[in-house]
Scaffold this active site. Structure first.
Site, mmCIF file in Angstrom:
data_model
loop_
_atom_site.group_PDB
_atom_site.id
_atom_site.type_symbol
_atom_site.label_atom_id
_atom_site.label_comp_id
_atom_site.label_asym_id
_atom_site.label_seq_id
_atom_site.Cartn_x
_atom_site.Cartn_y
_atom_site.Cartn_z
ATOM 1 N N TRP A 189 -12.793 2.768 1.654
ATOM 2 C CA TRP A 189 -12.814 4.018 0.892
ATOM 3 C C TRP A 189 -13.706 4.995 1.645
ATOM 4 O O TRP A 189 -14.798 4.651 2.097
ATOM 5 C CB TRP A 189 -13.376 3.813 -0.518
ATOM 6 C CG TRP A 189 -13.579 5.125 -1.212
ATOM 7 C CD1 TRP A 189 -12.624 5.881 -1.828
ATOM 8 C CD2 TRP A 189 -14.808 5.869 -1.315
ATOM 9 N NE1 TRP A 189 -13.180 7.055 -2.316
ATOM 10 C CE2 TRP A 189 -14.516 7.064 -2.007
ATOM 11 C CE3 TRP A 189 -16.108 5.642 -0.887
ATOM 12 C CZ2 TRP A 189 -15.488 8.017 -2.283
ATOM 13 C CZ3 TRP A 189 -17.084 6.594 -1.138
ATOM 14 C CH2 TRP A 189 -16.768 7.770 -1.850
ATOM 15 N N GLU A 230 -8.234 2.654 -0.453
ATOM 16 C CA GLU A 230 -8.540 3.134 -1.808
ATOM 17 C C GLU A 230 -8.597 4.653 -1.868
ATOM 18 O O GLU A 230 -9.260 5.296 -1.049
ATOM 19 C CB GLU A 230 -9.884 2.555 -2.258
ATOM 20 C CG GLU A 230 -10.342 3.039 -3.626
ATOM 21 C CD GLU A 230 -11.713 2.496 -3.994
ATOM 22 O OE1 GLU A 230 -12.176 2.795 -5.106
ATOM 23 O OE2 GLU A 230 -12.327 1.789 -3.158
ATOM 24 N N LYS A 232 -9.167 8.398 -4.186
ATOM 25 C CA LYS A 232 -10.003 8.952 -5.240
ATOM 26 C C LYS A 232 -9.522 10.354 -5.550
ATOM 27 O O LYS A 232 -9.097 11.086 -4.641
ATOM 28 C CB LYS A 232 -11.473 8.980 -4.829
ATOM 29 C CG LYS A 232 -12.422 9.306 -5.992
ATOM 30 C CD LYS A 232 -13.877 9.103 -5.606
ATOM 31 C CE LYS A 232 -14.775 9.303 -6.825
ATOM 32 N NZ LYS A 232 -16.207 9.106 -6.498
ATOM 33 N N ASP A 263 -8.471 2.052 -8.356
ATOM 34 C CA ASP A 263 -9.736 2.095 -9.094
ATOM 35 C C ASP A 263 -9.494 2.799 -10.420
ATOM 36 O O ASP A 263 -8.976 3.922 -10.450
ATOM 37 C CB ASP A 263 -10.796 2.837 -8.272
ATOM 38 C CG ASP A 263 -12.173 2.782 -8.906
ATOM 39 O OD1 ASP A 263 -12.319 3.225 -10.062
ATOM 40 O OD2 ASP A 263 -13.112 2.318 -8.246
ATOM 41 N N HIS A 266 -10.597 6.496 -10.703
ATOM 42 C CA HIS A 266 -10.291 7.433 -9.624
ATOM 43 C C HIS A 266 -9.047 8.270 -9.863
ATOM 44 O O HIS A 266 -8.465 8.805 -8.914
ATOM 45 C CB HIS A 266 -10.153 6.676 -8.302
ATOM 46 C CG HIS A 266 -11.460 6.249 -7.724
ATOM 47 N ND1 HIS A 266 -11.591 5.744 -6.450
ATOM 48 C CD2 HIS A 266 -12.717 6.259 -8.254
ATOM 49 C CE1 HIS A 266 -12.869 5.453 -6.223
ATOM 50 N NE2 HIS A 266 -13.565 5.758 -7.302
ATOM 51 N N HIS A 290 -10.231 -2.146 -8.627
ATOM 52 C CA HIS A 290 -11.633 -1.887 -8.909
ATOM 53 C C HIS A 290 -11.690 -1.457 -10.378
ATOM 54 O O HIS A 290 -11.294 -0.334 -10.710
ATOM 55 C CB HIS A 290 -12.195 -0.802 -7.995
ATOM 56 C CG HIS A 290 -12.675 -1.332 -6.684
ATOM 57 N ND1 HIS A 290 -13.319 -0.563 -5.744
ATOM 58 C CD2 HIS A 290 -12.617 -2.588 -6.155
ATOM 59 C CE1 HIS A 290 -13.625 -1.307 -4.698
ATOM 60 N NE2 HIS A 290 -13.205 -2.541 -4.928
ATOM 61 N N ASP A 298 -17.393 11.381 -14.326
ATOM 62 C CA ASP A 298 -17.980 10.214 -13.661
ATOM 63 C C ASP A 298 -16.999 9.054 -13.728
ATOM 64 O O ASP A 298 -16.403 8.789 -14.783
ATOM 65 C CB ASP A 298 -19.297 9.820 -14.313
ATOM 66 C CG ASP A 298 -19.887 8.584 -13.671
ATOM 67 O OD1 ASP A 298 -19.911 8.533 -12.430
ATOM 68 O OD2 ASP A 298 -20.289 7.668 -14.390
ATOM 69 N N ASP A 300 -17.705 5.754 -12.901
ATOM 70 C CA ASP A 300 -18.309 4.438 -12.675
ATOM 71 C C ASP A 300 -19.247 3.984 -13.794
ATOM 72 O O ASP A 300 -20.371 3.564 -13.540
ATOM 73 C CB ASP A 300 -19.060 4.443 -11.339
ATOM 74 C CG ASP A 300 -18.117 4.630 -10.171
ATOM 75 O OD1 ASP A 300 -17.246 3.789 -9.984
ATOM 76 O OD2 ASP A 300 -18.252 5.638 -9.451
ATOM 77 N N ASP A 330 -16.427 -2.162 -10.171
ATOM 78 C CA ASP A 330 -17.056 -1.085 -9.416
ATOM 79 C C ASP A 330 -17.665 -0.082 -10.382
ATOM 80 O O ASP A 330 -16.968 0.784 -10.925
ATOM 81 C CB ASP A 330 -16.040 -0.394 -8.499
ATOM 82 C CG ASP A 330 -16.693 0.651 -7.597
ATOM 83 O OD1 ASP A 330 -17.917 0.813 -7.671
ATOM 84 O OD2 ASP A 330 -15.969 1.303 -6.819
#
Length: 433
Positions: A189, A230, A232, A263, A266, A290, A298, A300, A330
């Site tokens: 990533w 990956e 985002k 993810d 993402h 992930h 945000d 995560d 993650d």
């Protein structure tokens, strides 16, 4: 047998009968769950600091908030924290390392000079713990990433530096897979993008394509090493344009037959990743997840038992994708006990998988294929209140993991015995310095 253990056993037997009445074998579900490893992410334990001690800010759209006492400051402290976390989680799991977590000694090499020797301690520890390792190049928190571009940088010298880093990381990942006897997934990533609207979207993507092809030029035995890429949606500092978009990496994974990493944080806030599995796995050999929890901007937050998490697990089971999917976590939260964050997120991921494995899927599909959508909906809703918790408690008991909230007592004891004294030592060292 203690009274508490007996009550767990008794509740499980009642739940087993209830599930059996719908054609679900709880023993079979538990046996399957025991074979599914979750890759815990090392960076939750120290707020994505690593052991380079370079002092560079994270960058790349990453930020960790909170100052809960007791974060790990050395590899040994991080491994100690992880050992406690693993003891709180039923099953046998993995560890996901970033390149900045090597044991570098007095001479810290630059990112393009790291090699397997810097991770021997982690490999030996993983073999002792009988866990697999996964790996990640670290394309952020470095002077050559300060302007937000790495593999897509217009300066060839900077691109070459990061290409060398990626190549080194793949070799390290392959060595980890060889040593542990289980394939290491090395996930790439990068944070590359622009804060404001670019005039040229094409050129950075052409440069990224060329860089990735150079990073992945050497082929490794898939029994010891697998590559993933990956995407985002955006990051802090790349709000308007990310070079490695979902469409870019989907195309790359299909044409190069790498794994695609999805993810959960993402994508757009209302966009779930579960619906993507059946399409993605038509075209790529395997998939990396992930699992995270996005909250507004945000991506995560600690994984909780949400509808989105349940949808991920249900689709993995319903589509029979578990054998082709590598599941990792993650997120990073420094506002709560970091070990508790690992335990909460991983236990929730396993709960969601167990719930999915206990679903009367065959009956639901039979209703659907016969056109009885009324019965399908009715059974889906009834399945939500089946005695799943009793089966989960039994799984923890049989796996010798804490049942219910008992795991939190172990975390609090460790906090008192280890984390707070660690914090005091750090404070004293800071004053003396």
């Amino acid at each position: 047998m203690s009274d508490s253990c007996a009550s767990v056993e008794q509740a499980y037997q009642l739940a087993r009968e209830r599930y059996a009445s719908l054609g679900v074998d709880t023993e079979q579900a538990l046996a399957r769950l025991a074979t599914i490893p979750i890759s815990l992410h090392c960076w939750q334990g120290d707020d994505v600091v690593g052991f380079e001690q370079s002092g560079d800010e994270l960058g790349g759209g990453l930020a960790v908030t909170g100052n809960y006492p007791g974060k790990a400051n050395t590899p040994d402290e991080l491994r100690s924290d992880l050992e406690l976390a693993y003891s709180l989680i039923p099953g046998k799991h993995r560890l996901n390392l970033h390149a900045i977590y090597g044991e570098f000694g007095s001479h810290v090499p630059d990112r393009n000079e790291i090699d397997t020797d810097h991770f021997t301690g982690w490999i030996d520890w993983a073999k002792d713990q009988q866990i697999g390792l996964d790996f990640n190049p670290t394309y952020f928190a470095h002077p050559k990433a300060n302007d937000g571009l790495t593999l897509a940088h217009p300066d060839k010298a900077i691109r070459d530096f990061w290409i060398e880093h990626g190549i080194a990381c793949r070799k390290i990942g392959a060595a980890m897979g060889q040593a542990t006897g289980t394939a290491c997934v090395t996930n790439s990533w990068i944070p590359d993008g622009y804060k404001d609207t670019p005039a040229d979207r094409k050129s950075p993507r052409l440069r990224l394509l060329d860089s990735l092809d150079k990073v992945f030029a050497e082929k490794f035995d898939p029994q010891i090493h697998l590559d993933a890429v990956e995407s985002k949606l955006f990051g802090i500092g790349s709000e308007s344009y990310v070079v490695g978009s979902h469409e870019f990496y989907l195309g790359y994974a299909i044409t190069r037959q790498t794994l695609l990493c999805l993810d959960a944080g993402h994508f757009h806030p209302t966009e779930g990743i579960a619906d993507k599995f059946s399409s993605v796995l038509m075209h790529v050999p395997e998939m990396l997840l992930h699992v995270s929890r996005g909250v507004r901007w945000d991506s995560d937050h600690v994984v909780t038992y949400t509808d989105d998490l349940q949808a991920i697990a249900l689709e993995l089971v319903r589509g029979d994708y578990l054998a082709r999917t590598h599941i990792g976590l993650d997120y990073f939260d420094a506002s709560i006990n970091r070990i508790a964050a690992w335990a909460i997120g991983t236990r929730n991921m396993l709960k969601a998988l167990l719930m999915a494995l206990l679903e009367p899927t065959e009956q639901l599909i039979a209703y659907e294929q016969s056109g009885d959508f009324t019965a399908r909906l009715a059974l889906m809703e009834e399945a939500k209140v089946l005695p799943f918790g009793a089966v989960w408690d039994y799984h923890c008991l049989k796996s010798e993991a804490p049942v219910g909230m008992a795991w939190l007592n172990k975390v609090k004891d460790y906090e008192q015995s280890t984390l707070l004294s660690r914090e005091a030592e750090c404070s004293a060292a800071s004053v003396n310095a």
